[in-house]
Motif scaffolding. Structure first.
Motif, PDB file in Angstrom:
ATOM      1  N   GLU A   1       0.703  -1.273   0.074  1.00  0.00           N
ATOM      2  CA  GLU A   1       0.022   0.070   0.122  1.00  0.00           C
ATOM      3  C   GLU A   1       0.760   1.169   0.090  1.00  0.00           C
ATOM      4  OE1 GLU A   1      -3.019   0.247   2.649  1.00  0.00           O
ATOM      5  OE2 GLU A   1      -3.993  -1.552   2.410  1.00  0.00           O
ATOM      6  N   LEU A   2       0.562   2.099  -1.030  1.00  0.00           N
ATOM      7  CA  LEU A   2       1.512   3.286  -1.184  1.00  0.00           C
ATOM      8  C   LEU A   2       0.292   4.547  -1.181  1.00  0.00           C
ATOM      9  CD1 LEU A   2       2.437   1.158  -4.040  1.00  0.00           C
ATOM     10  CD2 LEU A   2       4.536   2.275  -2.792  1.00  0.00           C
ATOM     11  N   THR A   3       0.858   5.620  -0.387  1.00  0.00           N
ATOM     12  CA  THR A   3      -0.174   6.616  -0.265  1.00  0.00           C
ATOM     13  C   THR A   3      -0.084   7.642  -1.687  1.00  0.00           C
ATOM     14  OG1 THR A   3       1.558   7.991   0.479  1.00  0.00           O
ATOM     15  CG2 THR A   3       0.200   7.067   2.255  1.00  0.00           C
ATOM     16  N   GLU A   4      -1.079   8.209  -2.007  1.00  0.00           N
ATOM     17  CA  GLU A   4      -1.138   9.204  -3.238  1.00  0.00           C
ATOM     18  C   GLU A   4      -0.110   9.878  -3.089  1.00  0.00           C
ATOM     19  OE1 GLU A   4      -4.449  11.698  -5.732  1.00  0.00           O
ATOM     20  OE2 GLU A   4      -4.738  11.359  -3.846  1.00  0.00           O
ATOM     21  N   SER A   5       0.458  10.393  -2.125  1.00  0.00           N
ATOM     22  CA  SER A   5       1.569  11.355  -2.235  1.00  0.00           C
ATOM     23  C   SER A   5       2.884  11.049  -2.629  1.00  0.00           C
ATOM     24  CB  SER A   5       1.771  12.098  -0.789  1.00  0.00           C
ATOM     25  OG  SER A   5       2.360  10.877   0.121  1.00  0.00           O
ATOM     26  N   ALA A   6       2.933   9.461  -2.636  1.00  0.00           N
ATOM     27  CA  ALA A   6       4.248   8.883  -3.044  1.00  0.00           C
ATOM     28  C   ALA A   6       4.348   9.146  -4.647  1.00  0.00           C
ATOM     29  CB  ALA A   6       4.121   7.508  -2.848  1.00  0.00           C
ATOM     30  N   PHE A   7       3.479   9.341  -5.239  1.00  0.00           N
ATOM     31  CA  PHE A   7       3.431   9.465  -6.960  1.00  0.00           C
ATOM     32  C   PHE A   7       3.294  10.974  -7.516  1.00  0.00           C
ATOM     33  CE2 PHE A   7       1.188   5.987  -5.488  1.00  0.00           C
ATOM     34  CZ  PHE A   7       1.535   5.066  -6.333  1.00  0.00           C
ATOM     35  N   ILE A   8       3.183  11.952  -6.588  1.00  0.00           N
ATOM     36  CA  ILE A   8       3.062  13.465  -6.838  1.00  0.00           C
ATOM     37  C   ILE A   8       4.359  13.868  -7.715  1.00  0.00           C
ATOM     38  CG2 ILE A   8       2.701  15.622  -6.266  1.00  0.00           C
ATOM     39  CD1 ILE A   8       0.155  13.547  -6.378  1.00  0.00           C
ATOM     40  N   ASN A   9       5.448  13.574  -6.925  1.00  0.00           N
ATOM     41  CA  ASN A   9       6.784  14.222  -7.323  1.00  0.00           C
ATOM     42  C   ASN A   9       7.515  13.589  -8.511  1.00  0.00           C
ATOM     43  OD1 ASN A   9       6.742  16.175  -5.203  1.00  0.00           O
ATOM     44  ND2 ASN A   9       7.740  14.937  -3.758  1.00  0.00           N
ATOM     45  N   ASP A  10       7.285  12.583  -8.838  1.00  0.00           N
ATOM     46  CA  ASP A  10       8.017  11.753  -9.783  1.00  0.00           C
ATOM     47  C   ASP A  10       7.314  10.680 -10.384  1.00  0.00           C
ATOM     48  OD1 ASP A  10       9.838  10.714 -11.561  1.00  0.00           O
ATOM     49  OD2 ASP A  10      11.212   9.651 -10.004  1.00  0.00           O
ATOM     50  N   PRO A  11       6.216  10.959 -11.214  1.00  0.00           N
ATOM     51  CA  PRO A  11       5.107  10.233 -11.626  1.00  0.00           C
ATOM     52  C   PRO A  11       5.821   8.988 -12.608  1.00  0.00           C
ATOM     53  CG  PRO A  11       4.285  12.428 -12.097  1.00  0.00           C
ATOM     54  CD  PRO A  11       5.676  12.519 -11.551  1.00  0.00           C
ATOM     55  N   SER A  12       6.753   9.482 -13.577  1.00  0.00           N
ATOM     56  CA  SER A  12       7.337   8.356 -14.260  1.00  0.00           C
ATOM     57  C   SER A  12       8.319   7.697 -13.596  1.00  0.00           C
ATOM     58  CB  SER A  12       8.319   9.051 -15.367  1.00  0.00           C
ATOM     59  OG  SER A  12       9.245   9.844 -14.964  1.00  0.00           O
ATOM     60  N   GLY A  13       8.969   7.877 -12.245  1.00  0.00           N
ATOM     61  CA  GLY A  13       9.642   7.124 -11.455  1.00  0.00           C
ATOM     62  C   GLY A  13       8.672   6.194 -10.714  1.00  0.00           C
ATOM     63  N   ALA A  14       7.754   6.645 -10.302  1.00  0.00           N
ATOM     64  CA  ALA A  14       6.696   5.771  -9.439  1.00  0.00           C
ATOM     65  C   ALA A  14       6.235   4.689 -10.477  1.00  0.00           C
ATOM     66  CB  ALA A  14       5.788   6.824  -8.922  1.00  0.00           C
ATOM     67  N   LYS A  15       5.919   4.958 -11.748  1.00  0.00           N
ATOM     68  CA  LYS A  15       5.246   4.161 -12.715  1.00  0.00           C
ATOM     69  C   LYS A  15       6.475   2.964 -12.809  1.00  0.00           C
ATOM     70  CE  LYS A  15       3.207   2.956 -16.936  1.00  0.00           C
ATOM     71  NZ  LYS A  15       3.936   1.744 -17.175  1.00  0.00           N
ATOM     72  N   LYS A  16       7.729   3.131 -12.846  1.00  0.00           N
ATOM     73  CA  LYS A  16       8.710   2.273 -13.168  1.00  0.00           C
ATOM     74  C   LYS A  16       8.884   1.456 -11.642  1.00  0.00           C
ATOM     75  CE  LYS A  16      11.653   4.880 -16.327  1.00  0.00           C
ATOM     76  NZ  LYS A  16      12.909   5.716 -16.423  1.00  0.00           N
ATOM     77  N   LEU A  17       8.726   1.839 -10.684  1.00  0.00           N
ATOM     78  CA  LEU A  17       8.922   1.357  -9.504  1.00  0.00           C
ATOM     79  C   LEU A  17       7.702   0.347  -9.386  1.00  0.00           C
ATOM     80  CD1 LEU A  17       9.974   0.765  -6.484  1.00  0.00           C
ATOM     81  CD2 LEU A  17       8.677   2.749  -5.732  1.00  0.00           C
ATOM     82  N   LEU A  18       6.614   0.709  -9.594  1.00  0.00           N
ATOM     83  CA  LEU A  18       5.311  -0.185  -9.648  1.00  0.00           C
ATOM     84  C   LEU A  18       5.311  -1.423 -10.334  1.00  0.00           C
ATOM     85  CD1 LEU A  18       2.263   2.538  -9.037  1.00  0.00           C
ATOM     86  CD2 LEU A  18       3.512   1.236  -7.594  1.00  0.00           C
ATOM     87  N   ASP A  19       5.747  -0.932 -11.496  1.00  0.00           N
ATOM     88  CA  ASP A  19       6.154  -2.146 -12.738  1.00  0.00           C
ATOM     89  C   ASP A  19       7.075  -3.282 -11.985  1.00  0.00           C
ATOM     90  OD1 ASP A  19       3.988  -0.738 -14.609  1.00  0.00           O
ATOM     91  OD2 ASP A  19       5.781   0.034 -15.530  1.00  0.00           O
ATOM     92  N   ALA A  20       8.379  -2.527 -11.469  1.00  0.00           N
ATOM     93  CA  ALA A  20       9.003  -3.580 -11.029  1.00  0.00           C
ATOM     94  C   ALA A  20       8.377  -4.414  -9.903  1.00  0.00           C
ATOM     95  CB  ALA A  20      10.068  -2.634 -10.387  1.00  0.00           C
ATOM     96  N   LEU A  21       7.690  -3.701  -8.886  1.00  0.00           N
ATOM     97  CA  LEU A  21       6.831  -4.623  -7.846  1.00  0.00           C
ATOM     98  C   LEU A  21       5.898  -5.341  -8.375  1.00  0.00           C
ATOM     99  CD1 LEU A  21       6.452  -1.685  -5.057  1.00  0.00           C
ATOM    100  CD2 LEU A  21       8.028  -3.699  -5.043  1.00  0.00           C
ATOM    101  N   LYS A  22       5.260  -5.250  -9.636  1.00  0.00           N
ATOM    102  CA  LYS A  22       4.332  -6.094 -10.137  1.00  0.00           C
ATOM    103  C   LYS A  22       5.197  -7.156 -10.825  1.00  0.00           C
ATOM    104  CE  LYS A  22       0.513  -6.240 -10.698  1.00  0.00           C
ATOM    105  NZ  LYS A  22      -0.469  -6.812  -9.641  1.00  0.00           N
TER     106      LYS A  22
END
Length: 199
Positions: free
Chosen positions: A139-160
């Motif tokens: 579970e990640l809070t929405e605030s984790a995605f605000i500053n670096d959306p593209s980096g957050a997407k890469k991280l989520l893809d890696a976790l998936k």
């Protein structure tokens, strides 16, 4: 000014005690059941960190999580929570009642995302307990995605890639929109309570 000094002293004292608590295994995970409202059946658990201070008694996460984030202790605290949750799943797997593969949700701080290799943290916890990724929800809070959306997407893809489930918590308190959400591999969207408390 005196109040500011007292607050700073209390925070420093709490940081020192929290550092010690992590070494002495004073923290525990409590498991809040998650219930499917359609069927009324148990669908999983959310792991919640609790600290029973030897002198102060129960210290609220509202008090110790911000201290952990400011001091950097959120990294070992976050890794501890992942490892403990994975060990619990492993114990459940070997217990007498293994008919249902319950998932366990673990909260991850946005600060941990910034400071730690969270993919390695999750992978190590799963491998260490010999648990499949699909048994855990991060579970990640929405605030984790605000500053670096593209980096957050890469991280989520890696976790998936570890086969974990992903949840966005506190949705509606930041600036994410539904179009952006479609780009993310999110399995669960948790609407912030401020939107549903009056329902």
């Amino acid at each position: 000014a005196a109040g500011t000094v007292d607050t700073a002293r209390r925070r420093f004292s709490l940081e020192t005690d929290l550092r010690r608590a992590l070494k002495r295994d004073e923290l525990v995970l409590h498991y809040q059941p998650l219930v499917d409202l359609d069927s009324g059946s148990l669908s999983g658990f959310e792991a919640l960190a609790r600290w029973n201070h030897p002198d102060l008694g129960a210290v609220s996460p509202v008090d110790f999580i911000p201290v952990a984030e400011e001091s950097g202790l959120i990294v070992p605290l976050g890794r501890w929570a992942l490892e403990e949750a994975a060990k619990t799943i492993s114990r459940w797997n070997s217990g007498p009642d293994t008919q249902q593969d319950f998932r366990v949700s673990v909260n991850m701080s946005a600060v941990q995302m910034q400071r730690d290799d969270v993919v390695d943290a999750v992978s190590s916890a799963l491998k260490g307990a010999n648990v499949d990724g699909n048994r855990m929800t991060i579970e990640l809070t929405e605030s984790a995605f605000i500053n670096d959306p593209s980096g957050a997407k890469k991280l989520l893809d890696a976790l998936k890639g570890l086969d974990t489930n992903l949840a966005m918590d506190d949705f509606g308190t930041g600036y994410s929109n539904l179009a952006y959400l479609q780009q993310l591999p999110i399995d669960v969207l948790k609407i912030d309570r401020s939107f549903v408390s009056e329902m």
